[in-house]
Design a protein around this motif. Structure first.
Motif, PDB file in Angstrom:
ATOM      1  N   THR A  86       0.816  -1.214   0.000  1.00 36.55           N
ATOM      2  CA  THR A  86       0.000   0.000   0.000  1.00 36.55           C
ATOM      3  C   THR A  86       0.852   1.267   0.000  1.00 36.55           C
ATOM      4  O   THR A  86       0.586   2.192  -0.775  1.00 36.55           O
ATOM      5  CB  THR A  86      -0.958   0.003   1.202  1.00 36.55           C
ATOM      6  OG1 THR A  86      -1.923  -1.042   1.030  1.00 36.55           O
ATOM      7  CG2 THR A  86      -1.684   1.329   1.337  1.00 36.55           C
ATOM      8  N   PRO A  87       1.881   1.384   0.865  1.00 40.83           N
ATOM      9  CA  PRO A  87       2.688   2.608   0.839  1.00 40.83           C
ATOM     10  C   PRO A  87       3.433   2.801  -0.477  1.00 40.83           C
ATOM     11  O   PRO A  87       3.755   3.939  -0.841  1.00 40.83           O
ATOM     12  CB  PRO A  87       3.652   2.433   2.011  1.00 40.83           C
ATOM     13  CG  PRO A  87       3.630   0.978   2.338  1.00 40.83           C
ATOM     14  CD  PRO A  87       2.257   0.511   1.987  1.00 40.83           C
ATOM     15  N   ALA A  88       3.712   1.727  -1.202  1.00 42.41           N
ATOM     16  CA  ALA A  88       4.331   1.864  -2.519  1.00 42.41           C
ATOM     17  C   ALA A  88       3.357   2.528  -3.481  1.00 42.41           C
ATOM     18  O   ALA A  88       3.730   3.413  -4.262  1.00 42.41           O
ATOM     19  CB  ALA A  88       4.761   0.503  -3.055  1.00 42.41           C
ATOM     20  N   THR A 106       3.027   9.213   3.083  1.00 40.32           N
ATOM     21  CA  THR A 106       1.708   9.744   3.400  1.00 40.32           C
ATOM     22  C   THR A 106       0.852   8.724   4.139  1.00 40.32           C
ATOM     23  O   THR A 106      -0.297   8.989   4.463  1.00 40.32           O
ATOM     24  CB  THR A 106       0.970  10.146   2.114  1.00 40.32           C
ATOM     25  OG1 THR A 106       0.866   8.992   1.260  1.00 40.32           O
ATOM     26  CG2 THR A 106       1.713  11.253   1.385  1.00 40.32           C
ATOM     27  N   THR A 107       1.426   7.564   4.408  1.00 40.18           N
ATOM     28  CA  THR A 107       0.709   6.513   5.118  1.00 40.18           C
ATOM     29  C   THR A 107       1.723   5.676   5.891  1.00 40.18           C
ATOM     30  O   THR A 107       2.931   5.883   5.766  1.00 40.18           O
ATOM     31  CB  THR A 107      -0.073   5.624   4.126  1.00 40.18           C
ATOM     32  OG1 THR A 107      -0.869   4.689   4.856  1.00 40.18           O
ATOM     33  CG2 THR A 107       0.863   4.872   3.197  1.00 40.18           C
ATOM     34  N   GLY A 108       1.241   4.752   6.713  1.00 36.52           N
ATOM     35  CA  GLY A 108       2.156   3.852   7.397  1.00 36.52           C
ATOM     36  C   GLY A 108       2.918   3.006   6.394  1.00 36.52           C
ATOM     37  O   GLY A 108       2.362   2.586   5.382  1.00 36.52           O
ATOM     38  N   GLY A 141      -0.922  10.819  -3.195  1.00 33.17           N
ATOM     39  CA  GLY A 141      -0.934   9.593  -2.408  1.00 33.17           C
ATOM     40  C   GLY A 141      -1.603   9.740  -1.058  1.00 33.17           C
ATOM     41  O   GLY A 141      -1.346   8.957  -0.139  1.00 33.17           O
ATOM     42  N   GLU A 142      -2.483  10.722  -0.932  1.00 34.32           N
ATOM     43  CA  GLU A 142      -3.133  11.013   0.336  1.00 34.32           C
ATOM     44  C   GLU A 142      -4.385  10.164   0.527  1.00 34.32           C
ATOM     45  O   GLU A 142      -5.036   9.744  -0.429  1.00 34.32           O
ATOM     46  CB  GLU A 142      -3.537  12.493   0.400  1.00 34.32           C
ATOM     47  CG  GLU A 142      -2.389  13.478   0.217  1.00 34.32           C
ATOM     48  CD  GLU A 142      -1.552  13.646   1.460  1.00 34.32           C
ATOM     49  OE1 GLU A 142      -1.998  13.185   2.540  1.00 34.32           O
ATOM     50  OE2 GLU A 142      -0.472  14.258   1.372  1.00 34.32           O
TER      51      GLU A 142
END
Length: 447
Positions: A82-84, A337-339, A119-120
């Motif tokens: 997901t962070p990718a 923008t995320t874990g 990517g928010e």
């Protein structure tokens, strides 16, 4: 339909709730709201990524079809965390992204998570607009206006390079065991840690479409603990299915949770002058020991409701550089923008190598107070904050616990359940007081 979006996108059993029809319609609606409404006169583009569970393949096809049929160019990144996906949306200046994953859930589940420009995470208003758009006919371009679906061939390389660029130092001399939960980090996580200089042992990195999160990863730590001891490793890295969470295991085989990781990294960032306003953002479920430790290091702690979206909101409001949850969902706003479980693991390993200290020694920065959680079922949860007897007894218990204890009563978001959490200096006291308050809630808040 108003409850379609949860705290982390749309999630449910694949082919039951998450159907081809829903995936296509959601994608068509998102194409309008996140793509065409913001892209002026140019053709919108979107990044699509997925975890390796078997249903992600047909959902990926449906999502891509919905987007392309609505005039959006699709960059298919394949199996990536997901962070990718979040990073790649920003990296190629895409209008939005779609991640197909059910994170730490078992294989039959799946989910669709949309990411806005940069990517928010989506705002409530954006989710509401997508729901509204579902009621309208989708855009149906023809000829050259139809979107193209192309393979994002260097997606993994871009993400890996980004991760390596965040590191303050390399990892030579370290032996690290990585447990990828047979998930989305199975390929990229071992690659990045190896490129960073570590000797890497890999477990839980053979996804077959059905084994994601099964007996491996951050929800099943036993195999990682055993592997760390067997190989005499310095660190064990546990990811979840979409690799946005990270828990650690030290050289003794002891689990190190998200609170401890945040405590270590907050002190590290402060030492480097990189902890913005000396502030850490956590949820109300973080251990009191973390807050006491931060007080000793003159680090401010901002508390939010449970959920990464609330952590992100508070981080933005406070311009904080670090925040997260006890579960291991940790956000470094300078780089993500995320874990990001892989990013967090790299930063922790770099701290260990820079200080030449074992994880067990670094983790002594905080002392975890015993924490007991009891779910009280079939009660009027809405009255928990206003009932006079319940409030009176909570105050009485808090007074007995003093500065080395804490009480938290929290409503379940989906069930008639009140969660009673008590922390105390010793486990027996925490258990006793939690059970006492659970009985108070049960007796005074019947349905």
């Amino acid at each position: 339909m108003s409850k379609l979006f949860g705290t982390d996108g749309v999630r449910g059993v694949a082919n039951e709730k998450i159907t081809v029809e829903l995936a296509t319609k959601l994608s068509q609606a998102a194409a309008e709201v996140l793509g065409h409404e913001d892209s002026a006169n140019r053709r919108p583009k979107a990044v699509v990524a997925r975890d390796p569970r078997i249903s992600s393949e047909f959902i990926n096809a449906a999502v891509s079809a919905g987007l392309a049929s609505s005039g959006v160019d699709v960059f298919d990144a394949g199996v990536l965390p997901t962070p990718a996906a979040a990073f790649l949306v920003d990296d190629i200046n895409a209008d939005f992204g779609v991640m197909i994953s059910a994170s730490h859930n078992p294989a039959p589940d799946n989910g669709i998570k949309f990411l806005s420009r940069g990517g928010e995470k989506l705002t409530d208003a954006q989710e509401d607009r997508i729901l509204e758009q579902l009621e309208h006919e989708p855009r149906r371009p023809i000829g050259a206006e139809v979107g193209r679906v192309r393979r994002f061939s260097d997606a993994e390389d871009r993400y890996a390079l980004h991760l390596l660029k965040t590191m303050p130092n390399r990892l030579e001399g370290m032996k690290i065991v990585i447990d990828a939960a047979h998930g989305a980090g199975s390929g990229v996580a071992p690659e990045v840690f190896t490129q960073a200089g570590a000797e890497v042992v890999v477990i839980g990195a053979d996804p077959d479409g059905l084994n994601i999160n099964h007996n491996y990863g951050s929800t099943h730590m036993e195999n990682l603990q055993a592997a760390v001891l067997e190989h005499g490793a310095d660190l064990g890295v546990a990811l979840d299915g979409d690799a946005d969470r990270f828990l650690a295991v030290d050289h003794k085989g002891t689990i190190v949770d998200g609170d401890q990781i945040m405590a270590m990294m907050a002190v590290a960032l402060k030492d480097q002058g990189a902890l913005k306003d000396d502030t850490l953002v956590v949820t109300v479920m973080s251990n009191l020991g973390l807050k006491l430790a931060m007080q000793q290091h003159d680090i401010n702690v901002v508390e939010t409701k449970v959920g990464d979206r609330y952590v992100l909101e508070a981080m933005a409001a406070n311009q904080a550089s670090l925040g997260g949850e006890q579960s291991g969902h940790i956000i470094f706003s300078q780089w993500a923008t995320t874990g990001d479980g892989i990013l967090t693991g790299l930063q922790l390993a770099a701290r260990m190598n820079a200080t030449k200290k074992k994880l067990a020694d670094l983790a002594t920065v905080m002392t975890r107070l015993p924490q007991v959680l009891i779910n009280v079922k079939d009660v009027d949860k809405a009255a928990v904050d206003s009932h006079s007897v319940v409030k009176q007894e909570v105050v009485a218990v808090e007074s007995q616990l003093g500065e080395t204890g804490r009480v938290l009563l929290r409503q379940s978001g989906t069930e008639p359940v009140v969660r009673v959490m008590v922390e105390a200096a010793d486990k027996a006291t925490a258990q006793q007081q939690a059970q006492y308050l659970a009985d108070v809630v049960s007796e005074n808040l019947p349905l």
